[in-house]
Design a protein around this motif. Structure first.
Motif, short mmCIF file in Angstrom:
data_model
loop_
_atom_site.label_atom_id
_atom_site.label_comp_id
_atom_site.label_asym_id
_atom_site.label_seq_id
_atom_site.Cartn_x
_atom_site.Cartn_y
_atom_site.Cartn_z
N UNK A 142 0.82 -1.22 0.00
CA UNK A 142 0.00 0.00 0.00
C UNK A 142 0.85 1.26 0.00
N UNK A 143 2.00 1.19 0.68
CA UNK A 143 2.91 2.34 0.64
C UNK A 143 3.32 2.62 -0.80
N UNK A 144 3.74 1.58 -1.52
CA UNK A 144 4.18 1.79 -2.91
C UNK A 144 3.02 2.25 -3.79
N UNK A 145 1.82 1.71 -3.53
CA UNK A 145 0.64 2.18 -4.26
C UNK A 145 0.44 3.67 -4.04
N UNK A 146 0.63 4.11 -2.80
CA UNK A 146 0.52 5.54 -2.51
C UNK A 146 1.59 6.36 -3.21
N UNK A 147 2.82 5.83 -3.25
CA UNK A 147 3.91 6.53 -3.94
C UNK A 147 3.55 6.70 -5.43
N UNK A 148 3.08 5.63 -6.04
CA UNK A 148 2.83 5.68 -7.49
C UNK A 148 1.63 6.58 -7.79
N UNK A 149 0.54 6.41 -7.06
CA UNK A 149 -0.63 7.27 -7.28
C UNK A 149 -0.29 8.72 -6.91
N UNK A 150 0.50 8.90 -5.87
CA UNK A 150 0.94 10.25 -5.50
C UNK A 150 1.73 10.92 -6.61
N UNK A 151 2.58 10.15 -7.28
CA UNK A 151 3.33 10.73 -8.40
C UNK A 151 2.40 11.08 -9.57
N UNK A 152 1.38 10.25 -9.78
CA UNK A 152 0.40 10.59 -10.82
C UNK A 152 -0.24 11.95 -10.51
N UNK A 153 -0.69 12.12 -9.28
CA UNK A 153 -1.38 13.37 -8.93
C UNK A 153 -0.42 14.55 -8.91
N UNK A 154 0.83 14.32 -8.49
CA UNK A 154 1.83 15.39 -8.53
C UNK A 154 2.09 15.80 -9.98
N UNK A 155 2.16 14.82 -10.88
CA UNK A 155 2.36 15.12 -12.30
C UNK A 155 1.16 15.84 -12.89
#
Lengths: 352, 352
Positions: free
Chosen positions: A274-287
């Motif tokens: 879930x941490x990695x899921x948050x990192x990846x989705x977080x990068x999507x939203x940051x982008x």
């Protein structure tokens, strides 16, 4: 291919159920609408008011046909999914959206370019004759040209389904010329679509779902992971925060923290997925935030509509809150609504 | 495990070659130095001046032992790689760096924290007794603690090898207290190491090589790719430029352009592998630029040393030029030099 029928509320499922019900639903139907993607085929039987009478879901996606395409794979898949209905209603209009209209699909429906209206989609419909004699209308995808072009197939239909909102009381030809929206479609290749003046003005693709799957299955990060019994929202949001705070350093750098936090005892094995899921989705939203900023828009100003599975959309809703975006909401039935409205506009079915 | 010996210039290879040569090299040797990573084991026989007399390379990395670790896999791998030398020089000091000192290695050599000097590495050496009676000295890795910790194992040795430069004329105990450098180590998990005052001050990890491999082998991007006959520098630099110009939108977004440029006829199938390589490496450098900027440093100001395969380092050199960094240069033999200097400092071998 395995097709199974989902009973609608108040309807009876047809798999091993009453044939009379299938016949009755087919006779009451006004449209057969297909969401035909890469890995699945969903068929909706809709009545003259746009209500779903029955649904059949099959795994016969464009890349997963029961027999090869050149040996009639599309006809076979279509017949297996919809033959039982068409038997009773052979003249039912049929509409389809998704990868079925791609170069690897049944018939190629060339992309409509942005800004793309529903009228343009209707004008771009391509027909293919099925072996059973039906004429399948395939909705085109949308292309945003440019130095870094973007493409979608299927999502355009969901977008217009979301824009039209409730099915009832949307008379044929209604124009939504002033409508603006930000619509998120999480998934394998997540899309974020900007609607302006009722048209798809531009959109962004993030390979979030596919890259997350590749990271967990095919890199060192997956080796120390343990699936938690329950989704771990705390670990997820921790990952979102890391991506938000380190967005411009990039996923190549932040993803490694799933490993180093594990190595240093700061992230348990069952927190890592879930941490990695948050990192990846977080990068999507940051982008996305960076892309929106080019036109002086922030996520915090937006009230995005989310289309997708409830659990995934809920994750996005929570992640969006970390970006100050508090008004995201989930839209249901966008696919069948979009197919219905495009069919209405194309004159395939009349108003109630 | 397959071990093969590489002949040094002016030396004869030993695989099926003259046993007398092996014996002579072993008798002349002053140090046996091992670069023992996850997927390979490189053994260097060095003379009293630090010159490499012979090299043996085996696939018996820590994750690829000939027999399981608990059944003596490390001893078996060590014996297969080095037994032929130790037979003739049983008292030769032996030093090793890399994953052999990790939790999955032969013996755990706890991380030294940044800022990490060579003295600290020497003080952190852990010894393990081999079945043959040799005492193997394992160099510790380096940990940068913090909210997003970073770790290395093996690279610290290469960094000090690069810092010490030429082997000759570096007397034991030389201090490089004022030395500053930026050192790049491209690869599976690329590292960028900032050296200040002769110590490893901080470093960054980018999962560039591993994520590139996962993207090409396990996502839709690989499906349309064709390996070119020759590396396509033009396509590579095009990818670097895209990443540089769209760094903060992120890899999740830009990677998809390898597909959409292909779909729209703007990127040939055999351009796609190098284009994507440029995108991924470009994101690494864009992320590094952001990390350096936190201390008001730009890549354009730096003259990075690059350690790795010549072809990969050359790619990075070209990519760095796109970031205005014109003085990058490739350093050779950093691993064996680093092992030699650490062994010198540890008193395992005396100065010439």
């Amino acid at each position: 291919m395995k097709a199974h029928e989902k009973a609608q509320p108040g309807k009876q499922g047809a798999q091993g159920a009453d044939v009379a019900d299938v016949a009755e639903a087919a006779r009451r139907a006004a449209l057969l609408a297909l969401d035909w993607g890469t890995t699945s085929l969903r068929a909706y039987l809709l009545d003259a008011s746009g209500e779903v009478l029955a649904t059949r879901i099959s795994t016969a996606g464009v890349m997963n046909l029961p027999v090869p395409a050149e040996e009639g794979g599309f006809d076979a898949a279509f017949d297996e999914a919809c033959g039982v209905w068409l038997e009773h209603a052979p003249t039912l209009p049929v509409i389809a959206a998704g990868m079925v209209g791609s170069a690897q699909g049944w018939v190629q429906a060339p992309y409509v370019e942005t800004p793309a209206s529903m009228d343009a989609l209707v004008a771009g419909i391509v027909r293919v004759q099925t072996a059973q004699g039906a004429s399948l209308c395939v909705v085109p995808g949308v292309l945003e040209p440019g130095a870094l072009p973007n493409v979608m197939r299927g999502e355009e239909t969901q977008v217009f389904g979301a824009l039209r909102g409730a099915l009832h009381g949307a008379p044929r030809g209604t124009r939504h010329g002033t409508q603006s929206a930000l619509i998120g479609l999480p998934g394998t290749h997540a899309k974020w679509v900007v609607v302006e003046g009722g048209r798809i003005a531009r959109f962004y693709t993030f390979m979030t779902g596919e890259i997350y799957a590749a990271l967990t299955a095919h890199t060192i990060l997956g080796r120390t992971m343990k699936r938690p019994a329950e989704p771990d929202t705390h670990a997820f949001l921790r990952g979102v925060t890391v991506a938000r705070e380190h967005g411009c350093e990039g996923l190549l750098a932040t993803a490694f923290s799933a490993r180093t936090l594990g190595l240093t005892g700061q992230l348990a094995a069952d927190e890592q997925p879930d941490y990695l899921s948050g990192v990846v989705i977080g990068h999507e939203l940051a982008g996305l935030e960076v892309a929106l900023a080019r036109r002086d828009v922030t996520l915090a100003q937006c009230a995005p509509q989310l289309i997708g599975s409830d659990s995934l959309c809920e994750r996005y809703r929570l992640a969006l809150e970390q970006f100050g975006c508090m008004r995201a909401h989930i839209v249901h039935h966008a696919t069948e609504r979009g197919l219905w409205h495009i069919a209405m506009q194309a004159g395939l079915v009349g108003p109630r």
